[in-house]
Scaffold this motif. Structure first.
Motif, short mmCIF file in Angstrom:
data_model
loop_
_atom_site.label_atom_id
_atom_site.label_comp_id
_atom_site.label_asym_id
_atom_site.label_seq_id
_atom_site.Cartn_x
_atom_site.Cartn_y
_atom_site.Cartn_z
N GLN A 175 83.82 70.02 68.92
CA GLN A 175 84.31 70.11 70.25
C GLN A 175 85.48 69.36 70.40
N GLU A 176 85.69 68.11 69.73
CA GLU A 176 86.92 67.29 69.94
C GLU A 176 88.19 68.13 69.36
N LEU A 177 87.95 68.47 68.20
CA LEU A 177 88.97 69.42 67.44
C LEU A 177 89.34 70.59 68.23
N GLN A 178 88.73 71.32 68.84
CA GLN A 178 88.72 72.46 69.74
C GLN A 178 89.73 71.97 70.80
N GLN A 179 89.11 71.05 71.67
CA GLN A 179 89.87 70.32 72.67
C GLN A 179 91.33 70.05 72.38
N GLU A 180 91.50 69.37 71.34
CA GLU A 180 92.76 68.79 70.81
C GLU A 180 93.69 69.86 70.59
N SER A 181 93.04 70.92 69.94
CA SER A 181 93.91 72.13 69.67
C SER A 181 94.50 72.95 70.75
N LEU A 182 93.53 72.87 71.91
CA LEU A 182 93.91 73.55 73.13
C LEU A 182 95.01 72.68 73.91
N SER A 183 94.60 71.48 73.92
CA SER A 183 95.60 70.47 74.36
C SER A 183 97.05 70.64 73.94
N ARG A 184 96.99 70.61 72.46
CA ARG A 184 98.47 70.77 72.00
C ARG A 184 99.14 72.14 72.28
N ALA A 185 98.17 73.19 72.34
CA ALA A 185 98.88 74.53 72.44
C ALA A 185 99.19 74.62 73.82
N VAL A 186 98.56 74.22 74.96
CA VAL A 186 99.08 74.25 76.25
C VAL A 186 100.15 73.21 76.65
N GLN A 187 100.30 72.07 76.06
CA GLN A 187 101.27 71.27 76.51
C GLN A 187 102.56 71.07 75.56
N GLY A 188 102.43 71.80 74.51
CA GLY A 188 103.73 71.94 73.60
C GLY A 188 104.98 72.36 74.22
N ALA B 82 87.54 76.44 72.36
CA ALA B 82 87.77 75.61 73.37
C ALA B 82 87.93 76.27 74.83
N LEU B 83 88.16 77.26 74.83
CA LEU B 83 88.23 78.19 75.96
C LEU B 83 86.85 79.17 76.13
N GLY B 84 86.09 79.00 75.05
CA GLY B 84 84.81 79.75 75.35
C GLY B 84 84.82 81.07 74.87
N ARG B 85 85.92 81.40 73.80
CA ARG B 85 86.02 82.66 73.15
C ARG B 85 86.15 82.66 71.85
N GLN B 86 85.51 83.55 71.20
CA GLN B 86 85.66 83.74 69.66
C GLN B 86 86.49 84.98 69.19
N VAL B 87 87.25 84.56 68.16
CA VAL B 87 87.80 85.64 67.61
C VAL B 87 87.28 86.67 66.62
N ARG B 88 87.54 87.83 66.85
CA ARG B 88 86.39 88.78 66.19
C ARG B 88 86.58 88.77 64.53
N LYS B 89 85.63 88.88 63.90
CA LYS B 89 85.49 88.90 62.33
C LYS B 89 86.56 90.05 62.13
N GLY B 90 87.34 89.74 61.09
CA GLY B 90 88.24 90.68 60.48
C GLY B 90 89.69 90.88 61.06
N GLU B 91 89.72 89.90 62.16
CA GLU B 91 91.16 90.04 63.00
C GLU B 91 92.07 89.20 62.27
N HIS B 92 93.33 89.64 62.26
CA HIS B 92 94.29 88.96 61.65
C HIS B 92 95.44 88.57 62.62
N GLY B 93 95.87 87.09 62.43
CA GLY B 93 96.77 86.65 63.53
C GLY B 93 98.25 86.60 63.15
N VAL B 94 98.95 85.71 63.69
CA VAL B 94 100.41 85.72 63.24
C VAL B 94 100.64 84.33 62.64
N LYS B 95 101.13 83.97 61.56
CA LYS B 95 101.43 82.80 61.01
C LYS B 95 102.47 81.88 61.70
#
Length: 108
Positions: A4-17, A54-67
């Motif tokens: 949970q700490e890792l997820q919150q830190e990731s969200l914080s970095r993403a939003v505040q960047g 951290a936002l209460g969502r799950q990336v669907r299995k098999g989805e590919h993101g952007v590096k």
């Protein structure tokens, strides 16, 4: 670090960047996946896996993101002899971001 700490830190970095250096990469990558440009809003509906969790969502299995390449702040191993504090430095970090359309709300 707990999950949970890792997820919150990731969200914080993403939003505040403040850097927009990856925006072109993000828009291009998701446009190639067929997501309309007007639906791509970094820091609003484009986040890393852990930030989505951290936002209460799950990336669907098999989805590919952007590096993306980002920079993270790290603590130095060496301490300043005058202050006794550790210094900080930034280093590159490769991550993958996902669009909200690639996620589902987690059932509580």
């Amino acid at each position: 670090m707990a999950t949970q700490e890792l997820q919150q830190e990731s969200l914080s970095r993403a939003v505040q960047g403040q850097s927009t250096a990856n925006y072109a990469e993000i828009y291009t990558g998701f446009a190639r996946m067929g997501i309309p440009e007007e639906d791509i809003k970094p820091r609003e509906n484009v986040f890393t896996y852990n930030a989505w969790r951290a936002l209460g969502r799950q990336v669907r299995k098999g989805e590919h993101g952007v590096k993306c390449l980002t920079f993270i702040v790290c603590e130095s191993k060496e301490t300043n002899p005058k202050t006794g504090e550790r210094g900080h430095y930034r280093r590159p970090w490769s991550t993958t971001v996902f669009h909200v359309s690639q996620t589902d709300k987690v059932q509580s």
